[in-house]
Scaffold this active site. Structure first.
Site, PDB file in Angstrom:
ATOM      1  N   LYS A 124       0.824  -1.229   0.000  1.00 53.16           N
ATOM      2  CA  LYS A 124       0.000   0.000   0.000  1.00 53.16           C
ATOM      3  C   LYS A 124       0.852   1.271   0.000  1.00 53.16           C
ATOM      4  CE  LYS A 124      -3.393  -2.545   2.715  1.00 53.16           C
ATOM      5  NZ  LYS A 124      -4.042  -2.732   3.990  1.00 53.16           N
ATOM      6  N   ASP A 132      -8.824  -7.183  10.166  1.00 54.40           N
ATOM      7  CA  ASP A 132     -10.173  -6.615  10.103  1.00 54.40           C
ATOM      8  C   ASP A 132     -11.289  -7.663  10.121  1.00 54.40           C
ATOM      9  OD1 ASP A 132      -9.444  -7.473   7.591  1.00 54.40           O
ATOM     10  OD2 ASP A 132      -9.845  -5.581   6.564  1.00 54.40           O
TER      11      ASP A 132
END
Length: 473
Positions: A175, A210
């Protein structure tokens, strides 16, 4: 849809009576490639179970990773107290205060901080400490009387090799992050050192991903939650597994633990997945070529690109838009999955919404109604494949614990596909009915939106860890 065991059910809806034979023939071939019949789903479930079993037995890069998370206590919904959570993603750091009310409800106060380029390149850990310090000051938060620190859960959305509930070594950056002296080191230690440097009275007591957060958030409100799933930009799931089935777990085999499937990596060899030339084109050009193949077929980041590839295939045959494209459509990842949702939902007689997306947003030359119908059909084919593959994975995991299916089961789900793609939830139920049985799906299965699960769930895990510590003290 008609009999989903018959491939005709996936071809017939896409025939356009007023279109040319050539366009209909091409659409038929395309529909056959994207079809996911019940028979194919049965093969996918069988392969899923085989790969899950292998992944639980030991680490094998060709199988599902099946990562033990060290989370081994289910929330009851009766827990109380305020806990901190950090949620570090690719763009933002969210700092949350979660107050558990003890009646399955919670309150959330949160602040988002945009991660600076400097933080991504060098001083991330100090940046995190500074943001947490600002949040504590603005909300006047201090440790409870008799305590030196505030317990905190950390949702860390980068690959880590987890070594304990509050420890995990960074495997690699992605990322766009390049922070030096971090890979191979414990992310909790790095964060904790920064808190000490900046005199921030917070202790990270749990690090989770998550999907674990989504599972725990749903589990607090609905204690019968068995799975947490993300159907969003990416996709993944976590579920409760009996430790007796986890061969690679070297600790106590009593009780159960949350397992992170990392199911985006399912069937990278495409032995059972319906892989088309349009998927292959996307895969060939992607930075992680040959990996996360399943994720590329069902998640929001990639579905629009598969549609774009399929549309350009029709354009190249001069069967769509008179053989013309636009500069925008010619560029990778310009056909957003949100456009798919708008196109699929358009029920106007002249497909006005489809026209607006094509002509105004994508800058294509004036389109005919046949063009618009063909585009809507392509979006429907690829969207239907996505939801049927999503349901196949969910059903496979639930079927792996058949002893739980006699009772009520909730599945916590978060993500943009689940929330915004037309009829996604309804279709999940419909497909599940075939494989899990109508009695279970209609009477005992509940899909629950676990919004903001990654932040709330980290706080709930922190709470369970804190309770366990206090019980031992």
């Amino acid at each position: 849809m008609a009999d989903t065991n018959d491939i005709q059910a996936f071809i017939q809806p896409y025939h356009i009576p007023e279109a040319s034979d050539e366009l209909n023939a091409s659409l038929k071939t395309m529909a056959e490639g994207f079809a996911v019949t019940d028979g194919m789903i049965r093969k996918i479930i069988t392969e899923f179970h085989r790969s899950m079993k292998q992944g639980l037995a030991g680490d094998d890069q060709n199988e599902l990773p099946m990562i033990p998370t060290f989370v081994n206590r289910r929330p009851t919904g009766r827990e109380t107290g305020s806990f901190l959570a950090l949620d570090l993603g690719g763009t933002n750091l969210r700092v949350c205060q979660v107050t558990l009310n003890g009646d399955t409800t919670y309150e959330l106060v949160q602040q988002k901080f945009t991660i600076t380029l400097e933080a991504k390149a060098s001083r991330l850990w100090d940046f995190v400490a500074e943001c947490v310090g600002v949040f504590l000051e603005e909300h006047d938060l201090k440790p409870d009387p008799g305590r030196r620190t505030i317990p905190c859960g950390f949702t860390f959305s980068f690959p880590i090799f987890q070594t304990g509930i509050a420890s995990g070594n960074l495997s690699m950056w992605n990322k766009g992050f390049t922070v030096p002296n971090s890979v191979g080191r414990d992310v909790v230690n790095l964060t904790q050192s920064a808190f000490q440097r900046h005199h921030v009275p917070v202790e990270v007591v749990a690090v989770v991903n998550d999907t674990v957060g989504t599972l725990m958030t749903s589990g607090y409100s609905y204690p019968d939650t068995q799975m947490g799933i993300i159907f969003g930009t990416g996709t993944n799931a976590a579920y409760w597994e009996d430790l007796k089935n986890v061969g690679k777990w070297e600790g106590d085999k009593g009780g159960e633990m949350v397992i992170n499937l990392e199911w985006g990596a399912f069937d990278n060899a495409t032995t059972v997945l319906p892989f088309t030339m349009h998927d292959n084109k996307l895969n060939r050009k992607s930075s992680n070529h040959g990996l996360q193949v399943y994720e590329k077929m069902i998640s929001g980041l990639f579905l629009g690109e598969v549609v774009r590839n399929a549309l350009l295939y029709l354009v190249d045959q001069r069967l769509l838009f008179g053989g013309r494209s636009s500069e925008i459509l010619n560029k990778s990842y310009t056909f957003d999955t949100a456009y798919m949702s708008e196109i699929v939902a358009d029920s106007s007689p002249d497909l006005k919404v489809v026209q607006t997306v094509l002509e105004s947003t994508l800058d294509l030359p004036p389109t005919t109604l046949i063009d618009r119908k063909a585009v809507q059909n392509v979006c429907n084919m690829i969207g239907t494949r996505g939801v049927r593959l999503s349901a196949a994975a969910m059903a496979a995991v639930l079927l792996s614990r058949p002893e739980l299916l006699t009772s009520s089961v909730s599945v916590g789900i978060d993500g943009s596909m689940y929330q915004f793609y037309p009829n996604f939830e309804r279709d999940l139920y419909d497909v599940s009915r075939v494989f899990l049985g109508a009695d279970f799906v209609d009477n005992r299965l509940k899909l629950r939106l676990a919004k903001d699960g990654s932040g709330v769930g980290a706080a709930i895990v922190a709470m369970t860890v804190d309770q366990e510590r206090n019980a031992k003290a």
